[in-house]
Design a protein around this motif. Structure first.
Motif: not given
Lengths: 679, 679
Positions: A264-266, A268-279, A289-292
């Motif tokens: 379940l944590a993974s 959520f992690g997958v759904l929430l992780a994203r890279v910002k435009d200039n990130g 990974t940390i979020l998960t």
């Protein structure tokens, strides 16, 4: 039965997410031009290899299934026949599940590579999203399959031994899939580099190189399918070990609960992780990974409080997870291109290839200590935490720490599968002439993939380390239930010491055979590439419309890998059986301990030294110490070539070797107890 | 007291033989020309290094002596002060004896090198005889000193603990002498090869090369002094372990009896071994070894029958010796230039340096298994043999097997010291312009020296393996006598497992530090050589009368080695103490087991891979696969350079590291028992 059923439900959600992302990726457009055509070649090559590999393994698995039918959980002439039939079926299903995980991985990765390259035309974020979601398909599929498999077997049989058989099925397939895939990918990679980069001075993915498609196929069969099988296997083994130990304690629920929460944590992690435009895409992967981890820690703590699980068990789980992350970041220190070791190795390249090798090898040796302390501390800490609960609880602590370390494995696999996908996308962007801007983006993604890979590799080794300690305890438990004697493995007992010395040699012999397989195979391919350059008019010069015979190289990699994948794994298994029949369960205990200890040493040495050489080469290619074409660069390429089979063939296969040997020992324990010469 | 006294007498005979041969060698003539002058430079360089090394170590040894005074055999506030004073004195004497062994070795070797080169003008047999008798001086001196030291301490104190302190003194000196000498010799060797052979294409011992004298000095301080200290240390450690275990059993006599007979057998072996006029010097060395084995086996059997020792003890001794020889010949298989691995690695050189490294490394990995089986089988076999005698006899079996393996060590050292002497003679023949015929003879002797070296190295590792198992048992015994509890080291205990994982990392860290020391040091020397070539007019061209500044290179090697030799050894000792104070005697038991297991793996890997690369290079230089100057040869030189610190710095130092750590653990055991956090 509540938690196994909930686990099943969460698995179905996980599979749902995987299917959703799969369809999402599949619906994306592919750039016009020859991208589709090259992509198909890669896809076809990967599937051809997989089919031939699975065909070979069918025979092997059939033989083992029959052996299990005869001897496990107890010899057929002693116990119930139906138990043995179930075990054999569980074994076969373990192998099938593992094989399917590889299949799904290849399928999504070879759809995603072309789409990722296409998306890179629109920028970094779209390309990142394609690769990450495709990786997530693999991550969700593998973890859901593992959890569902464990839950189903528990619901149907209620017998932890059956999960042992399932696990052995998964890991015997993983052993050969890793070895075969690893040999395929590195033979092609080395041959392509030596003939292309070194001899002709053409870029990495130049379409003139006959091995270039084989190299890209290799990324898929080695890194995607092999790695998926490996982590599937680790997770199942951790479940199996934990269940064997937990069954007498009546602590089944918490295992499935934490397993389900990890998935379940993974999710959520997958759904929430994203890279910002200039990130930075690398940071995005790590923050996912940390979020998960945070989500899992919170969820499992809440569950422990709500369902009144002993909080010490949660502590052990948390400790396992924490140490996993620490080990991952240790690997990152030793292989990251912004850290001192990479810069030092790159600097040593200026003094020639010998110093490149010596410096990288030395850092590889140094990298062993922190991880070993980490694994040892996690094992000791989780044991001590559960000591007040008495009985076999302390051992259960180690097993549940392994479950904790593997809780975020869904996220880890997603990140890891990201790597080969963007690596392929980079190759396709070059071969498909998508332009420098696109190449620039895929290069950035590729670098991020490498960083993520280092962390996940350290993580995988750490998890395997804890898992096999738990498996050793499970072995003891199985011997106890078979013979009524709880053996202790005193290193002062000469049988155990003998076992330990021999067990410690096995990872070395296993690695040597794989590395030699890669050498042999790539030498054959180099000859074929030379033949093509010599006989195909206009190929070297890059005349329009002249293409190399890509299939020949794919075929060499396939045939060679198929030929080489069986002996190394079989040798490891046979030595295990010989030691068991000579020294009995005592020698086997020492054998497993020695195997774990030296296996972890060699796995860390080879994975980290290999990653280090690879990144030192990239560091020089970025313009340091003379940049591309300089003598330092030539030395770095030699280091990278040595590192290739270290980090992608032998190093990561050792995990699986240790797991397989531990499971083989458990499955055949009753035989050793009955029929050994000295035991 | 009979046998200790007899041992003393035999030691005196041994010393007599050493003195006789010393005078014999000294009286030989030295060729006219500049031979004497170059020889003096080497001798002076070696003694300068030795003095500076010993000066640094004096401080270290002083500190440790004070610590021993405070804590061993029991903390000064608990036990008798006089015991502690004796232990501290024994420690200092152990170090002094070991230092003297190195001193004698250097002294004879640097007399013999010029005389061997001179004798080569008369033919192979005279040259062989000089080198062999000079080696025998070292062999006799080391073994006599070890036996006399053990006997004296036993006669004076009658306390096995004191021999432990003596042994720790010997091995702490050996640890740094090996590390320092190993760093010196390989820095100079690598720098000389890279600048001479590779850059300028001049021969190995060309006098134009500023590092050439340093290289020859290195052979003496590394191979002669370091190796002497190492084997002295192994033998004392084997005696100490055996005596600690034997004391409660009342079996002191047989240890001294077999020790004395071993020395006697080596004396006979040395006196009887000779090469025939047209015979092969390599075969002569090996047949001397076999002869010594036979003599020892027969003498010890007769003694057992006459003095009514239990015949099973003789069996264990014989088994140990047998396995030592088998391990030696295994090393010979993996590194011998007439065997398959060397030919295969040489063949791989044609495909470039990466394949050279991968193939050699793989064979090195493979070489681990047979030796581990040998050591394990010897330990198990000798344990089982003595099982019917009950009590702690089985452990005594392992200890006496180690004594058996080391029985022929006098002969082994003689053969081993032969190597650097003829290597030096070869260099002197070239630098002194003694002509091609002489070079031809010294080349043949050099090759024989290499073969003998491979066998003795395997042998040394095997002996160390058995010895440290016995030391582990001695550790258990010491903890028992201090605490009254006989601890068992169950690998399922997390403290022990934790110790095992950390202990297994130590040889890796230790090796890494040594290898990095060599890299750093030789890079500095390469710069100095370049400076000399650039600034000294006519040096490169070989203008008459123009000589490089040899002393500068000797100085760099000396300063660098002195700087690097302390940290690696100290790190190993500090980690041991930290683990002991965290995890107590239990963790320490695991730590030692892990240390032994991984130490043996790495020692064998590095020694054999290194020897293999060296001989593959020679194989190509003999005209195979393109011969000197070909691309294959260039690749082979890179392999050889990587192998240099593997085989002559890190690999053979690991033995000593394991022994030191085992002894440190024994000496500090009472502290760990009293003051650890978790233990």
């Amino acid at each position: 039965m509540l938690w196994p059923v909930i686990s099943l439900v969460v698995s179905i959600i996980g599979i749902g997410v995987a299917v959703y992302y799969y369809k999402w990726v599949q619906a994306l457009p592919v750039a016009e031009g020859n991208l589709n055509q090259i992509g198909s070649l890669i896809r076809k090559g990967a599937f051809t290899f997989l089919k031939r590999e699975y065909r070979i393994l069918r025979t092997f698995l059939g033989v083992v299934a029959i052996i299990i039918l005869i001897i496990f959980p107890s010899p057929i002439w002693q116990g119930s026949v139906s138990d043995n039939v179930i075990a054999a079926v569980a074994y076969v299903f373990g192998a099938i599940f593992s094989g399917l995980a590889g299949y799904v991985g290849i399928s999504i990765a070879t759809l995603a590579n072309v789409r990722c390259a296409t998306a890179a035309r629109k920028g970094l974020v779209p390309a990142y999203t394609v690769a990450f979601r495709a990786g997530a398909v693999m991550g969700m599929a593998v973890v859901s399959a593992a959890l569902a498999g464990a839950a189903l077997i528990h619901i149907i049989t209620g017998d932890a031994d059956m999960l042992m058989a399932f696990s052995l099925g998964a890991s015997s397939l993983a052993l050969f899939a890793k070895a075969g895939g690893g040999i395929f990918t590195k033979s092609a990679d080395i041959a392509a580099d030596l003939t292309g980069k070194v001899e002709l001075g053409i870029p990495e993915d130049d379409p003139r190189n006959p091995a270039v498609i084989a190299d890209n196929v290799g990324d898929n069969v080695g890194d995607v399918a092999g790695m998926g099988a490996d982590l599937f296997d680790s997770q199942i083994a951790a479940f199996a070990a934990a269940l064997v130990i937990a069954a007498p304690l009546g602590e089944i629920d918490i295992i499935f609960c934490f397993g389900a929460l990890g998935l379940l944590a993974s999710i959520f992690g997958v759904l929430l992780a994203r890279v910002k435009d200039n990130g930075s895409p690398g940071k995005a992967l790590n923050s996912g990974t940390i979020l998960t981890c945070v989500i899992f820690a919170v969820l499992s703590l809440i569950a422990s409080l709500v369902f009144k699980f002993n909080i010490r068990i949660w502590g052990a789980t948390f400790l396992g997870m924490l140490v996993g992350v620490i080990i991952g970041f240790t690997s990152d220190f030793f292989t990251g291109d912004d850290k001192k070791p990479v810069a030092k190795v790159a600097e040593a390249c200026q003094s020639g290839p010998a110093f490149t090798i010596l410096t990288g090898f030395s850092y590889g040796l140094l990298s062993i200590l922190p991880s070993m302390i980490g694994i040892g501390a996690a094992a000791m800490g989780s044991y001590m935490l559960l000591l007040p609960l008495g009985g076999n609880y302390p051992m259960f602590g180690i097993a549940i720490a392994a479950i904790g370390m593997l809780s975020i494995v869904g996220m880890i696999i997603s990140n890891d599968a990201f790597g080969p996908i963007v690596d392929n996308a980079r190759g396709l962007a070059e071969m498909g002439n998508l332009g420098d801007e696109v190449l620039d983006i895929t290069d950035k993604l590729d670098a991020a993939g490498n960083t993520a890979k280092a962390i996940t590799k350290g993580f995988a080794i750490g998890a395997a380390g804890l898992t096999v300690i738990a498996l050793l305890a499970a072995f003891q438990e199985i011997v106890f239930s078979a013979t009524g004697v709880r053996i202790s493995f005193d290193v002062m007992d000469p049988l155990i010491f003998f076992g330990m010395l021999v067990g410690a040699s096995v990872p070395a012999v296993f690695s040597a055979m794989l590395i030699m397989g890669v050498s042999r195979n790539s030498e054959v391919m180099v000859k074929e590439i030379h033949r093509q350059f010599d006989t195909i008019d206009g190929l070297k010069e890059g005349k329009d419309g002249v293409l190399p015979e890509y299939e020949k190289c794919i075929d060499i990699a396939t045939v060679g890998a198929i030929k080489e994948l069986i002996p190394a794994g079989l040798t490891a298994i046979i030595i295990t059986l010989v030691v068991g029949f000579i020294g009995g369960t005592m020698a086997m205990g020492g054998f497993l301990a020695g195997n774990i200890v030296s296996g972890l040493c060699f796995a860390m040495l080879m994975s980290n030294a290999g990653g280090l050489w690879d990144n030192a080469k990239k560091y020089i290619e970025d313009g340091n110490f003379g940049g591309k074409g300089s003598d330092a660069h030539k030395a770095a390429v030699i280091g990278d070539t040595v590192g290739d089979p270290f980090k992608d063939t032998a190093g990561p296969s050792i995990n699986t070797q240790i797991t397989v040997v531990s499971l083989v020992a458990s499955v055949t324990a009753t035989l050793f107890a009955a029929f050994s010469i000295f035991g």
